[in-house]
Scaffold this active site. Structure first.
Site, PDB file in Angstrom:
ATOM      1  N   LYS A 129      -8.641 -11.078   3.236  1.00  0.00           N
ATOM      2  CA  LYS A 129      -7.819 -11.166   2.026  1.00  0.00           C
ATOM      3  C   LYS A 129      -6.589 -12.048   2.287  1.00  0.00           C
ATOM      4  O   LYS A 129      -6.208 -12.867   1.454  1.00  0.00           O
ATOM      5  CB  LYS A 129      -7.409  -9.757   1.557  1.00  0.00           C
ATOM      6  N   GLN A 140      -5.199  -0.698   1.552  1.00  0.00           N
ATOM      7  CA  GLN A 140      -6.612  -0.736   1.935  1.00  0.00           C
ATOM      8  C   GLN A 140      -7.147   0.682   2.088  1.00  0.00           C
ATOM      9  O   GLN A 140      -6.545   1.530   2.734  1.00  0.00           O
ATOM     10  CB  GLN A 140      -6.775  -1.532   3.246  1.00  0.00           C
ATOM     11  N   ASP A 168      -5.354  -3.961  -7.350  1.00  0.00           N
ATOM     12  CA  ASP A 168      -6.672  -3.345  -7.162  1.00  0.00           C
ATOM     13  C   ASP A 168      -7.143  -2.644  -8.442  1.00  0.00           C
ATOM     14  O   ASP A 168      -8.326  -2.307  -8.563  1.00  0.00           O
ATOM     15  CB  ASP A 168      -6.603  -2.291  -6.040  1.00  0.00           C
TER      16      ASP A 168
HETATM   17  N1  GUN Z   1     -11.985  -0.369   0.385  1.00  0.00           N
HETATM   18  C1  GUN Z   1     -13.221  -0.741  -0.030  1.00  0.00           C
HETATM   19  N2  GUN Z   1     -13.151  -1.534  -1.116  1.00  0.00           N
HETATM   20  C2  GUN Z   1     -11.823  -1.665  -1.393  1.00  0.00           C
HETATM   21  C3  GUN Z   1     -11.108  -2.374  -2.390  1.00  0.00           C
HETATM   22  O1  GUN Z   1     -11.667  -3.034  -3.276  1.00  0.00           O
HETATM   23  N3  GUN Z   1      -9.754  -2.270  -2.333  1.00  0.00           N
HETATM   24  C4  GUN Z   1      -9.130  -1.540  -1.393  1.00  0.00           C
HETATM   25  N4  GUN Z   1      -7.801  -1.477  -1.433  1.00  0.00           N
HETATM   26  N5  GUN Z   1      -9.755  -0.879  -0.453  1.00  0.00           N
HETATM   27  C5  GUN Z   1     -11.105  -0.941  -0.450  1.00  0.00           C
END
Ligand code: GUN
Length: 295
Positions: A53, A97, A120
């Site tokens: 990311k 995350q 998110d």
């Molecule tokens: N863990 C698995 N998929 C995601 C996501 O799309 N965002 C976040 N923050 N954590 C994740």
């Protein structure tokens, strides 16, 4: 032979669009959009996702900061970090995350993020806005699936879509998006899950089948109507007989591809779209607009 829908190619186009958006933003505001990422603990998959990311951000000119906290960090420490970022005008987007260590309540943490920085789309305010059709942040994977269909010339309007999976991150928001009375929506949606009896009965009626259950290769040719569009959200690492491992989706690609009219590969399908939509959401956060207003 099915059309292979390349998430890699579509995501590259989206990144280029964001890059040009970022340049315009920088000209106007004299600063970059900023995304702060919080990683608690040392889950290797999460570590990798967060690095990807940050790399994506760098590529398009978004400033990103990765804050790491040890697995022993308290919930209060996590909340303090979010509060600091909520108050910082240079931080436009905040991403925590997941998964978090077990002693930290995910719902409390996600609710603590300023909904206007919730790139998110996991804050209950944004989840609620999606449900009732108000503009707000849409979670990146469902947004990516809808964008991918749109940019591949596949219109879900009037079609039967079966979504296999009911997670808060993918299945539920995707079902809502596709059912909504808006461009890219207007589908008849069936949500299937682990409690569904006779899964094939539902999936065989689907014009568009989305596999998002997190079960390796569970969707086979027995589940797919000839000519269906198949979108594979799964990313599963499985062991091979030779002791190595590989990544497979929730769709058994070899048996389904000959039946489908279009299908997404794994890797290189939905995964890159999720990453690209995070950049799009961060740009919307910086501009103070929302993804669902842009269509
Ligand atoms: N863990 C698995 N998929 C995601 C996501 O799309 N965002 C976040 N923050 N954590 C994740």
């Amino acid at each position: 032979m099915a059309q292979i829908i390349s998430g890699n190619i579509i995501a590259r186009t989206i990144r280029q669009e964001v890059q040009s958006d970022v340049a315009t933003y920088r000209k106007g505001k004299g600063r970059n959009p900023g995304l702060n990422l919080l990683l608690v603990g040392d889950n290797p998959a999460s570590e990798l996702y967060v690095k990807f990311k940050a790399k994506d951000c760098a590529e398009v000119g978004i400033t990103s900061v990765i804050q790491r906290l040890p697995v022993t960090a308290s919930q209060a420490e996590v909340l303090r970090c979010i509060e600091e970022w909520n108050a910082n005008p240079d931080v436009h987007g905040i991403l925590v995350q997941l998964p978090l260590p077990r002693h930290i309540n995910e719902h409390v943490v996600l609710r603590h993020i300023d909904p206007a920085k919730d790139v998110d789309g996991f804050h209950p305010e944004n989840a609620g806005k999606l449900l009732i059709g108000l503009p707000g942040f849409i979670p990146c994977t469902p947004a990516g699936v809808v964008e991918m269909l749109h940019r591949s010339g596949i219109n879900p309007a009037g079609k039967h879509v079966a979504v296999v999976g009911r997670s808060n991150i993918v299945g539920k928001p995707l079902a809502m998006l596709l059912a909504q009375k808006r461009k890219g929506g207007n589908a008849t949606v069936t949500m299937c899950h682990t409690g569904t009896s006779d899964l094939a009965h539902h999936t065989l009626r689907a014009d568009i089948l989305v596999a998002a259950a997190g079960v390796p290769e569970m969707i086979t040719n027995q589940h797919v109507q000839p000519g269906a569009v198949v979108i594979d959200v799964g990313i599963n690492r499985v062991q091979m007989h030779d002791g190595g491992s590989k990544v497979v989706g929730d769709v058994h690609f070899a048996s389904v591809e000959p039946l489908a009219s279009a299908i997404t590969p794994v890797p290189g399908g939905v995964g890159p779209m999720t990453r690209a939509m995070l950049l799009v959401n961060t740009m919307f956060a910086a501009k103070g607009t929302f993804l669902s207003e842009s269509r």
